[in-house]
Design a protein around this motif. Structure first.
Motif, PDB file in Angstrom:
ATOM      1  N   LEU A  15     122.861 -64.100 -43.576  1.00  0.00           N
ATOM      2  CA  LEU A  15     121.044 -63.301 -43.475  1.00  0.00           C
ATOM      3  C   LEU A  15     121.193 -62.198 -42.723  1.00  0.00           C
ATOM      4  CD1 LEU A  15     119.120 -64.692 -45.647  1.00  0.00           C
ATOM      5  CD2 LEU A  15     118.531 -65.665 -43.567  1.00  0.00           C
ATOM      6  N   GLY A  16     121.504 -62.503 -41.754  1.00  0.00           N
ATOM      7  CA  GLY A  16     120.789 -61.635 -40.364  1.00  0.00           C
ATOM      8  C   GLY A  16     121.773 -60.673 -39.844  1.00  0.00           C
ATOM      9  N   GLY A  17     122.821 -59.795 -40.419  1.00  0.00           N
ATOM     10  CA  GLY A  17     124.130 -59.011 -40.626  1.00  0.00           C
ATOM     11  C   GLY A  17     124.440 -58.881 -39.227  1.00  0.00           C
ATOM     12  N   LEU A  18     124.227 -60.231 -37.999  1.00  0.00           N
ATOM     13  CA  LEU A  18     124.838 -60.527 -37.151  1.00  0.00           C
ATOM     14  C   LEU A  18     126.722 -61.214 -37.009  1.00  0.00           C
ATOM     15  CD1 LEU A  18     121.634 -61.906 -35.498  1.00  0.00           C
ATOM     16  CD2 LEU A  18     121.968 -59.910 -35.915  1.00  0.00           C
ATOM     17  N   VAL A  19     127.603 -59.773 -36.836  1.00  0.00           N
ATOM     18  CA  VAL A  19     128.811 -59.889 -36.568  1.00  0.00           C
ATOM     19  C   VAL A  19     129.284 -60.714 -35.355  1.00  0.00           C
ATOM     20  CG1 VAL A  19     131.065 -59.562 -37.204  1.00  0.00           C
ATOM     21  CG2 VAL A  19     129.166 -58.606 -37.985  1.00  0.00           C
ATOM     22  N   SER A  20     128.836 -61.999 -34.967  1.00  0.00           N
ATOM     23  CA  SER A  20     129.164 -62.861 -33.881  1.00  0.00           C
ATOM     24  C   SER A  20     130.737 -63.252 -34.238  1.00  0.00           C
ATOM     25  CB  SER A  20     128.212 -64.016 -33.940  1.00  0.00           C
ATOM     26  OG  SER A  20     128.389 -64.840 -33.153  1.00  0.00           O
ATOM     27  N   LEU A  21     130.947 -62.869 -33.216  1.00  0.00           N
ATOM     28  CA  LEU A  21     132.823 -63.708 -33.130  1.00  0.00           C
ATOM     29  C   LEU A  21     132.262 -64.421 -31.739  1.00  0.00           C
ATOM     30  CD1 LEU A  21     135.004 -62.393 -34.418  1.00  0.00           C
ATOM     31  CD2 LEU A  21     135.388 -60.721 -32.603  1.00  0.00           C
ATOM     32  N   GLY A  22     131.470 -65.251 -31.357  1.00  0.00           N
ATOM     33  CA  GLY A  22     131.520 -66.364 -30.089  1.00  0.00           C
ATOM     34  C   GLY A  22     130.669 -67.399 -30.724  1.00  0.00           C
ATOM     35  N   HIS A  23     130.560 -67.495 -32.055  1.00  0.00           N
ATOM     36  CA  HIS A  23     130.684 -69.240 -32.367  1.00  0.00           C
ATOM     37  C   HIS A  23     131.141 -70.211 -32.037  1.00  0.00           C
ATOM     38  CE1 HIS A  23     126.782 -67.345 -34.442  1.00  0.00           C
ATOM     39  NE2 HIS A  23     126.019 -68.367 -34.829  1.00  0.00           N
ATOM     40  N   ALA A  24     132.241 -70.078 -31.938  1.00  0.00           N
ATOM     41  CA  ALA A  24     133.258 -70.795 -31.124  1.00  0.00           C
ATOM     42  C   ALA A  24     132.385 -71.453 -29.749  1.00  0.00           C
ATOM     43  CB  ALA A  24     134.368 -70.515 -30.044  1.00  0.00           C
ATOM     44  N   ALA A  25     131.766 -70.813 -29.401  1.00  0.00           N
ATOM     45  CA  ALA A  25     130.711 -70.988 -28.028  1.00  0.00           C
ATOM     46  C   ALA A  25     130.178 -72.738 -28.357  1.00  0.00           C
ATOM     47  CB  ALA A  25     129.683 -69.992 -27.260  1.00  0.00           C
ATOM     48  N   PHE A  26     129.043 -72.220 -29.165  1.00  0.00           N
ATOM     49  CA  PHE A  26     128.615 -73.231 -30.258  1.00  0.00           C
ATOM     50  C   PHE A  26     129.009 -74.262 -30.345  1.00  0.00           C
ATOM     51  CE2 PHE A  26     126.333 -69.331 -30.361  1.00  0.00           C
ATOM     52  CZ  PHE A  26     125.588 -69.223 -29.998  1.00  0.00           C
ATOM     53  N   PHE A  27     130.318 -73.968 -31.180  1.00  0.00           N
ATOM     54  CA  PHE A  27     130.889 -74.674 -32.007  1.00  0.00           C
ATOM     55  C   PHE A  27     131.282 -75.748 -30.456  1.00  0.00           C
ATOM     56  CE2 PHE A  27     134.246 -76.676 -33.471  1.00  0.00           C
ATOM     57  CZ  PHE A  27     133.993 -77.470 -35.180  1.00  0.00           C
ATOM     58  N   GLY A  28     132.003 -75.201 -30.075  1.00  0.00           N
ATOM     59  CA  GLY A  28     132.820 -75.509 -28.338  1.00  0.00           C
ATOM     60  C   GLY A  28     131.754 -77.286 -27.553  1.00  0.00           C
TER      61      GLY A  28
ATOM     62  N   ALA B  87     123.604 -81.888 -28.044  1.00  0.00           N
ATOM     63  CA  ALA B  87     124.544 -80.883 -29.019  1.00  0.00           C
ATOM     64  C   ALA B  87     123.333 -79.905 -29.979  1.00  0.00           C
ATOM     65  CB  ALA B  87     125.902 -81.159 -29.662  1.00  0.00           C
ATOM     66  N   VAL B  88     122.392 -80.525 -30.512  1.00  0.00           N
ATOM     67  CA  VAL B  88     122.063 -79.199 -31.337  1.00  0.00           C
ATOM     68  C   VAL B  88     120.683 -78.050 -30.163  1.00  0.00           C
ATOM     69  CG1 VAL B  88     120.311 -78.497 -32.648  1.00  0.00           C
ATOM     70  CG2 VAL B  88     121.485 -80.232 -33.302  1.00  0.00           C
ATOM     71  N   VAL B  89     120.750 -79.185 -28.952  1.00  0.00           N
ATOM     72  CA  VAL B  89     119.532 -78.600 -27.878  1.00  0.00           C
ATOM     73  C   VAL B  89     119.986 -77.436 -27.221  1.00  0.00           C
ATOM     74  CG1 VAL B  89     118.666 -78.845 -26.066  1.00  0.00           C
ATOM     75  CG2 VAL B  89     117.581 -80.517 -28.171  1.00  0.00           C
ATOM     76  N   ALA B  90     121.221 -78.390 -26.612  1.00  0.00           N
ATOM     77  CA  ALA B  90     122.376 -77.401 -25.742  1.00  0.00           C
ATOM     78  C   ALA B  90     123.121 -76.205 -26.280  1.00  0.00           C
ATOM     79  CB  ALA B  90     123.727 -77.781 -25.347  1.00  0.00           C
ATOM     80  N   SER B  91     123.485 -76.278 -27.663  1.00  0.00           N
ATOM     81  CA  SER B  91     123.587 -75.022 -28.004  1.00  0.00           C
ATOM     82  C   SER B  91     122.163 -74.477 -28.639  1.00  0.00           C
ATOM     83  CB  SER B  91     124.505 -75.375 -29.496  1.00  0.00           C
ATOM     84  OG  SER B  91     124.475 -77.024 -30.184  1.00  0.00           O
ATOM     85  N   GLY B  92     121.490 -74.417 -28.661  1.00  0.00           N
ATOM     86  CA  GLY B  92     119.750 -73.909 -28.886  1.00  0.00           C
ATOM     87  C   GLY B  92     119.697 -72.320 -27.891  1.00  0.00           C
ATOM     88  N   ILE B  93     119.559 -73.507 -26.765  1.00  0.00           N
ATOM     89  CA  ILE B  93     119.645 -73.395 -25.420  1.00  0.00           C
ATOM     90  C   ILE B  93     120.466 -71.616 -25.062  1.00  0.00           C
ATOM     91  CG2 ILE B  93     118.856 -72.886 -23.206  1.00  0.00           C
ATOM     92  CD1 ILE B  93     118.102 -76.122 -23.815  1.00  0.00           C
ATOM     93  N   THR B  94     121.480 -72.678 -25.502  1.00  0.00           N
ATOM     94  CA  THR B  94     122.922 -71.281 -25.079  1.00  0.00           C
ATOM     95  C   THR B  94     122.467 -70.183 -26.027  1.00  0.00           C
ATOM     96  OG1 THR B  94     124.113 -73.590 -24.561  1.00  0.00           O
ATOM     97  CG2 THR B  94     125.062 -70.859 -24.768  1.00  0.00           C
ATOM     98  N   ALA B  95     122.496 -70.572 -27.274  1.00  0.00           N
ATOM     99  CA  ALA B  95     122.226 -69.496 -28.779  1.00  0.00           C
ATOM    100  C   ALA B  95     121.177 -69.004 -27.697  1.00  0.00           C
ATOM    101  CB  ALA B  95     122.291 -70.143 -29.767  1.00  0.00           C
ATOM    102  N   LEU B  96     119.682 -69.092 -27.464  1.00  0.00           N
ATOM    103  CA  LEU B  96     118.915 -68.480 -26.869  1.00  0.00           C
ATOM    104  C   LEU B  96     119.553 -67.054 -25.540  1.00  0.00           C
ATOM    105  CD1 LEU B  96     115.617 -68.114 -27.108  1.00  0.00           C
ATOM    106  CD2 LEU B  96     115.452 -69.512 -25.274  1.00  0.00           C
TER     107      LEU B  96
END
Ligand SMILES: Nc1ncnc2c1ncn2[C@@H]1O[C@H](COP(=O)(O)OP(=O)(O)OP(=O)(O)O)[C@@H](O)[C@H]1O
Ligand SMILES: [Mg+2]
Lengths: 252, 327
Positions: free
Chosen positions: B53-66, B105-114
């Motif tokens: 949707l956003g066209g954002l090629v993030s190669l770091g989504h493992a950060a949130f998975f982790g 998990a959701v709050v921590a990954s949300g803050i990190t994503a921010l």
């Protein structure tokens, strides 16, 4: 149109260089209520560069831009749009994969200013949709609402550009070559439409189509090599010797 | 009903029926595989909001998975050893409750994503890819060196976490949890795509100039998309750790980011069920090809190449044709 009122849109002494190329040299011009002000000049004169500085995509090296008396020189494009600047592009910048209606609803959404709704439906929102459909109707695209924008003809895309600008109900329009590539009948239709639009908001219009310019413009400014060499009424510009030499050609 | 809706429904039904059949035939391993598909698909639904949707090629989504994985690992390991996570300034104890773990998990990954998004979204193109990759790798090396939580070896959790009213150790019941969460995320994602926010975000991908000209900021739209995306992928991370009862720095590795992206592309970028089709295909291939050869990733790579060259819409695009415009 009186000369006493403050201009809706104004540039003061704008200068902009790309390395050695002086694209804007000390440009001061204004746009007053109710008028169409045409900006003409040969290819590469710096017209689009000036428009970009007015709309916010490009920062002038010096000088300032004023909208309704407010200095907007340092404001980003989005902020200027919210203050009432409606802009169309020389090369249309639409969401090509989306439908015509979606593009218009996007404009309505910008005007409404609340894009962070995650759950309601954009096209199901009656007020957004009404603004969008009205704008499409005004430019005559209502029958193409569900067409994918990429499938529109060149001229229809130009109409959609104008429709999206309309949804914002701007205080001033800035249009970069709205007639480009329209063909005779298309540009005649758009001329009639822009003529009626000036009552809603004044238009600063870059245009190569001289028939349209002479038919529409209250004032014309002539830009050559980054400099305004003349500003005046249609008659004045047609009679201006320097303009005839530099731009219209001796035999014009 | 459009053709795509039909295909999506069939996929969802298949993902439900396969483990039910396996349950009837007493094949718990198949149920576990289906659970893995549901969890990976959930991670993909998250990434697809940023990517599709956003066209954002993030190669770091493992950060949130982790982060999701470690949220589960840290909370559960303290609960199983009856030690507090910290007792100053306030006492924080571990927990075995899934809903609490998910929330963390959701709050921590949300803050990190921010934080990651606020910095990386100032760039675009290759720079954006590289910066998100760099953040992911930073967390990967941090996890490796974090001796308190197992360092390189990771953390084992002996008993699966609990959910009120369910026996989570029963594979079919745990599958049901992941399946419901996946459906909820898909529903959310579908609504998001049609919402004013989705319209603006999608337009910012196609023509950022346009979005600015109508008075909206592409940066803010993308940042919110990135945060939502990270939160969903983080939730998937917590579930993935719970499935394996194990977390390790591998969850943070760039290979993990790459795999999620690869299966989204296989399934169909920006298609609602692209991540589901992709995750299923990925797990199936891993088990068929993985049994034949250690180097099954080569075949996966070949398939990816074919999809990118000849079937841009992935599995969903090939089956359903071009996406219908909404009205
Ligand atoms: N970002 C840029 N960097 C360097 N040079 C630029 C840049 N943008 C424009 N120019 C140059 O500035 C000059 C003016 O360009 P501009 O696009 O403003 O002309 P124009 O009057 O709009 O021409 P046209 O009638 O062809 O649209 C041209 O010589 C162009 O090559
Ligand atoms: Mg130009």
């Amino acid at each position: 149109m009186t000369d006493l009122q403050t201009p809706i849109l104004e540039t003061r002494n704008i200068c902009k260089s790309f390395d050695a190329l002086k694209a804007s040299q000390d440009i001061s011009l204004d746009l007053r209520a109710g008028e169409i002000h045409a900006l003409i000049g040969p290819n590469g004169a710096g017209k689009s560069t000036l428009i970009a500085q007015i709309a916010g995509g490009l920062k002038p090296d010096s000088g300032s831009v004023h909208l309704n008396g407010r200095d907007v020189t340092t404001l980003p494009t989005a902020k200027r749009a919210r203050l009432g600047l409606g802009r169309t592009f020389q090369v249309s910048a639409l969401a090509m994969e989306d439908t015509v209606l979606q593009n218009a609803v996007l404009g309505a959404l910008g005007a409404q200013g609340r894009p962070f709704h995650l759950f309601q439906s954009a096209l199901g929102n009656a007020s957004l949709r009404q603004v969008a459909e009205q704008a499409l109707e005004r430019v005559g695209l209502q029958d193409h609402a569900r067409t994918r924008t990429a499938e529109l003809s060149h001229g229809q895309r130009r109409q959609l550009e104008v429709a999206v600008a309309l949804t914002l109900q701007p205080k001033a329009f800035v249009m970069d070559e709205p007639m480009a590539g329209l063909g005779a009948s298309g540009s005649k239709a758009l001329t009639g439409f822009l003529d009626s639009l000036r009552e809603q908001a004044p238009i600063l219009m870059v245009e190569h189509d001289m028939d349209a310019v002479f038919a529409l413009a209250d004032r014309i400014s002539v830009l050559v090599y980054g400099q305004i060499i003349a500003t005046g009424s249609v008659a004045e510009i047609r009679a201006h010797p320097e303009v005839r030499r530099a731009y219209l050609g001796e035999d014009a | 009903m459009t053709r795509e809706t039909l295909i999506n429904s069939a996929l969802a039904l298949a993902l439900l029926l396969v483990p039910l059949l396996a349950y009837a035939m007493d094949e718990p391993f198949i149920i576990t595989l289906a659970t893995k598909v549901a969890i990976l698909a959930l991670a993909g639904v998250g990434l697809n909001i940023a990517l599709g949707l956003g066209g954002l090629v993030s190669l770091g989504h493992a950060a949130f998975f982790g982060i999701g994985g470690y949220a589960m690992g840290i909370l559960a390991s303290h609960a199983q050893s009856y030690t507090a996570i910290t007792d100053w300034p306030v006492l924080i104890e571990g927990t075995k409750s899934m809903p609490v773990i998910w929330l963390v998990a959701v709050v921590a990954s949300g803050i990190t994503a921010l934080l990651i998004g606020a910095l990386s979204l100032r760039t675009s193109g290759v720079y954006f890819i590289m910066i998100t990759l760099a953040f992911g790798q930073m967390l990967y090396y941090f996890a490796i060196s974090w001796a308190a939580y197992g360092g390189e070896d990771g953390l084992s959790i002996y008993v699966r976490n609990s959910f009120p009213g369910l026996n989570t150790l029963d594979p079919i019941q745990f599958f049901a949890i992941t399946f419901v969460l996946l459906l909820a995320a898909l529903l959310f994602s579908a609504r998001l795509a049609r919402s004013p926010f989705g319209l603006a975000l999608n337009a910012a991908r196609q023509s950022p100039q346009r979005v600015e000209t109508i008075g909206l900021s592409p940066y803010r739209l993308r940042l919110l998309a990135f945060v939502i995306s990270g939160m969903i992928t983080g939730l998937a991370g917590a579930l993935f750790a719970d499935l394996n009862r194990f977390v390790s720095p591998t969850m943070f590795s760039w290979q993990t980011s790459g795999e999620i992206m690869v299966f989204i592309i296989l399934g169909g970028t920006a298609r609602l069920f692209g991540p589901v089709a992709g995750a299923a295909l990925f797990i199936i291939l891993e088990h068929i090809l993985g049994g034949l050869s250690e180097f099954w990733h080569i075949y996966l790579g070949l398939l990816l190449l074919l999809v990118v060259l000849f079937a841009k819409g992935g599995v969903i695009g090939t089956l359903a044709g071009r996406e219908k415009a909404h009205d």
